[in-house]
Design an enzyme around this catalytic site. Structure first.
Site, PDB file in Angstrom:
ATOM      1  N   SER A 580       0.796  -1.138  -0.102  1.00 19.17           N
ATOM      2  CA  SER A 580      -0.119   0.044  -0.016  1.00 19.17           C
ATOM      3  C   SER A 580       0.820   1.265   0.093  1.00 19.17           C
ATOM      4  CB  SER A 580      -1.157   0.004   1.494  1.00 19.17           C
ATOM      5  OG  SER A 580      -1.559   1.217   1.412  1.00 19.17           O
ATOM      6  N   TYR A 593      -2.026   0.077  10.651  1.00 14.44           N
ATOM      7  CA  TYR A 593      -2.078  -0.450   9.446  1.00 14.44           C
ATOM      8  C   TYR A 593      -0.801  -0.138   8.741  1.00 14.44           C
ATOM      9  CZ  TYR A 593      -3.608  -0.641   4.529  1.00 14.44           C
ATOM     10  OH  TYR A 593      -4.034  -0.898   3.260  1.00 14.44           O
TER      11      TYR A 593
END
Length: 703
Positions: A580, A593
């Site tokens: 990501s 995250y």
């Protein structure tokens, strides 16, 4: 998979002819109906085997006059699944006229070049080598099939005697002759000299039957096969199968574990130049054969029927093993020497049998690998061919079972086998094969494959010819994705297994299943994920650990098992992490995250260093804001990010689009394109790299 009885008591074939339905069909449609019925039972003929024909009165498109047209299965078709366009059509009188040109067997190949000149109505379907076998028989309706029970008789030392005993004068017998024009002339002569015969057994080959109607022809075929089934059952009842058991079968779990361990090693050893895909079969008929006292006697004889032989090669490779006293660690060191010995034997066979005009020697590796107590493994350039080769060898096993219990089994003579394998017409067919797709022969495993990026990636890779294993913790979504992919690309190339990437034992089991399903692995796409959003003071230890378990530990576990498999194959490979932009750029309220995603990127860099000496490339694709179809955006994450940006959930995609430099939305298919780049040879000189697919986000620039 074939449903082969475990004893000699084989059930009879069912008569499936529906006269009421057949009456609604045209003559060509009735031929197709008859063909599909016969091809629906693998005991009658296997995939691509046999052929059917009808001689039909039709209007000549040029003159309008009625002429006799031979409709016969075209080259390369399968009577079980073909459609009307699978039949070649020929002017029957023109085909018969070719007999005037034929001067002997030295003209066999030349006659094939003349068949297109007999084509009716410009039909583009190529004629098969069996065309004259149908055309020269006077009957209007003809079936040619390869039933296990009949070939068991045809391939026995007492073939002619047994044929007479089973069918009397109703079914005749002809000695072995390679299919072609000469055999067509033999059949014509047989029919003229035996006008009351209803068919003929071809030695070491199969069965021809005929009739005056489609229904009579079909029923005669089924009835003739049933006579053979019943006769064999009566004669062989009570006798030990293949001389009795020498190596008992291991339990199912052990059999699959051994197969999953040896298949990648074999695959690596035989994939020089062309990648191979594997198929494992441990059905009862196979276990009876590989564990028998007669295995060493029968296996070297190879198969008899030409259709079997073309798919299974001159003989299988037997890998000695006894699961009662040995482990897979004992078997693995034997593989390389055994494969090398087989290659040397095959090269010697080629040198003994080659003709002045023979094509160059082809792949010298075995197709069929037999392991006592474990089962049969087959390898080919694609999964369907590997599976079909295994099915044909099961047919050969059934033939050997029948022949050796009532007589003595005989395979094709070596020179005959070679002349079929290296037939110039077969070589021409191979040369006409389309160019393989870019990922043909490769196996990809995609975690989180049931939706969003994972499913789009699976579609992209399968579309380029890869076999794809999808796995996911959501079994309901996994079943839906599996069905959709199988419908789109075929069941042979898709497999699905549930997995929890945080649990070591399920990840280890997943890679064993992938190896057993396709023979190994070439591409890993680590994509399983979650997303969470919380201020640091609201981030619980459980939330922190869940991110680490799935996004860090999960990626570690699947990568470790992939490395083991790829190194066992010794053919390199490609690992692609779906990370990501959050792995590069910090975001407020998402510390768990972001940290986990950053660990993925660092892990990929470490693995790129470790993998390079083994040809294993490891790269990263960084998506951003892929909302459509994504499961992580269907839960709390979407609501949390919408709250962070002070918009409603419906407006979130527009926020991300406007935030991007290119003002574009990013979709799962865009990420799949990046994965394909790293998976394919397009990036063969790239490892340790990061590809951002985010429509432009300056803080994520890697340099």
């Amino acid at each position: 998979m074939l449903d082969t009885p475990t004893s000699n008591q084989s059930p009879l074939l069912a008569d499936l002819w529906d006269a009421a339905h057949a009456a609604t069909l045209s003559e060509p449609e009735r031929l197709l109906y008859r063909s599909n019925l016969l091809g629906s039972d693998k005991r009658i003929t296997n995939y691509g085997g046999g052929n059917t024909s009808s001689k039909i009165r039709m209007a000549d498109p040029l003159t309008g006059e009625l002429v006799d047209v031979l409709w016969v299965k075209g080259s390369g078709g399968d009577i079980g699944s073909m459609k009307l366009d699978g039949f070649a059509t020929l002017y029957l009188d023109k085909l018969h006229a070719l007999a005037k040109r034929y001067t002997g067997e030295e003209m066999e190949d030349a006659m094939v070049d003349l068949y297109p000149h007999t084509t009716f109505n410009l039909n583009p379907r190529a004629t098969s080598i069996d065309t004259p076998l149908h055309g020269f028989l006077p009957a209007r309706y003809v079936d040619h099939v390869h039933p296990d029970a009949v070939i068991a008789i045809a391939a026995s030392a007492d073939s002619r005697k047994i044929t007479e005993e089973v069918w009397g004068g109703e079914i005749g017998w002809l000695p072995w002759r390679r299919p072609g024009f000469e055999l067509g002339m033999w059949l014509k002569k047989f029919a003229e000299e035996n006008p009351t015969a209803k068919g003929v057994v071809l030695e070491a080959h199969g069965l021809f039957t005929w009739g005056d109607s489609e229904e009579e022809c079909y029923k005669r075929t089924v009835g003739s096969i049933n006579k053979a089934i019943a006769w064999l059952a009566d004669k062989s009842g009570g006798k030990p199968v293949f001389g009795g058991v020498k190596v008992p079968a291991a339990d199912a779990a052990t059999r699959r574990a051994v197969a999953s361990a040896v298949m990648p090693v074999i695959r690596g050893l035989i994939s020089e130049g062309t990648r191979k895909l594997g198929h494992f079969d441990d059905q009862p008929a196979v276990l009876d054969f590989v564990g028998s006292n007669d295995l060493d006697k029968l296996a070297p004889l190879g198969t008899s029927c030409p259709d079997h032989f073309l798919r299974t090669k001159i003989a299988p490779l037997v890998l000695p093993f006894d699961p009662a006293t040995e482990t897979v660690a004992d078997l693995l060191p034997r593989l390389a020497p055994a494969i090398e010995a087989y290659r040397a034997g095959y090269a010697a066979y080629y040198e003994r049998c080659k003709r002045p005009n023979s094509p160059a020697m082809r792949d010298p590796n075995a197709v069929v690998y037999l392991i006592p107590g474990i089962g049969m493994i087959t390898f080919a350039g694609d999964k369907a061919t590997a599976r079909i080769a295994g099915e044909f060898y099961v047919n050969a096993i059934n033939v050997m079972r029948g022949a050796d219990t009532v007589s003595t089994y005989r395979g094709l003579p070596e020179q005959e086998a070679f002349d079929i394998e290296y037939w110039l017409l077969e070589e021409a067919k191979l040369q006409r094969m389309p160019k393989p797709k870019s990922l043909a022969g490769r196996v990809a495993l995609v975690t989180g494959g049931a939706g969003g990026i994972g499913l789009a990636t699976a579609r992209r890779l399968a579309g380029e010819g890869a076999c794809v294993v999808i796995c996911d913790i959501d079994q309901t979504a996994l079943a839906v994705a599996d069905a959709a992919l199988a419908k789109a690309f075929g069941r042979d190339v898709i497999a699905a297994f549930p997995v929890d990437v945080t649990k070591e034992e399920t990840v280890v089991a997943l890679f064993h299943e992938a190896a057993a399903a396709f023979g190994g692995l070439d591409i890993l796409v680590s994509n399983a994920g979650i997303a969470s959003s919380a201020a640091i003071e609201d981030t619980t230890l459980a939330l922190w650990q869940r991110n680490m378990d799935i996004l860090s530990t999960g990626y570690f576990l699947v990568s470790r098992e992939a490395f083991k498999l790829l190194k066992a194959q010794n053919r390199g490979g490609s690992i692609v992490f779906i990370a990501s932009k959050n792995g590069l750029v910090a975001s407020p309220g998402a510390s768990a995250y972001c940290t986990a995603k950053a660990s993925e990127i660092q892990l990929a860099r470490c693995l790129a260093l470790e993998g390079a000496p083994h040809g294993i490339r490891v790269n990263v694709v960084n998506p951003d804001a892929v909302l459509r179809g994504s499961k992580i955006w269907s839960g709390e994450w979407r609501a949390q990010r919408a709250e962070a940006y002070k918009v409603d959930e419906g407006g979130l995609e527009e926020v991300y689009r406007q935030r991007s430099m290119l003002k574009l939305s990013v979709y799962p298919e865009d990420i799949a394109e990046g994965v394909y780049f790293f998976a394919a040879d397009l990036s063969s000189k790239s490892t340790g790299n990061i590809l951002n697919v985010d429509a432009g986000h300056a803080p994520s620039f890697t340099r």
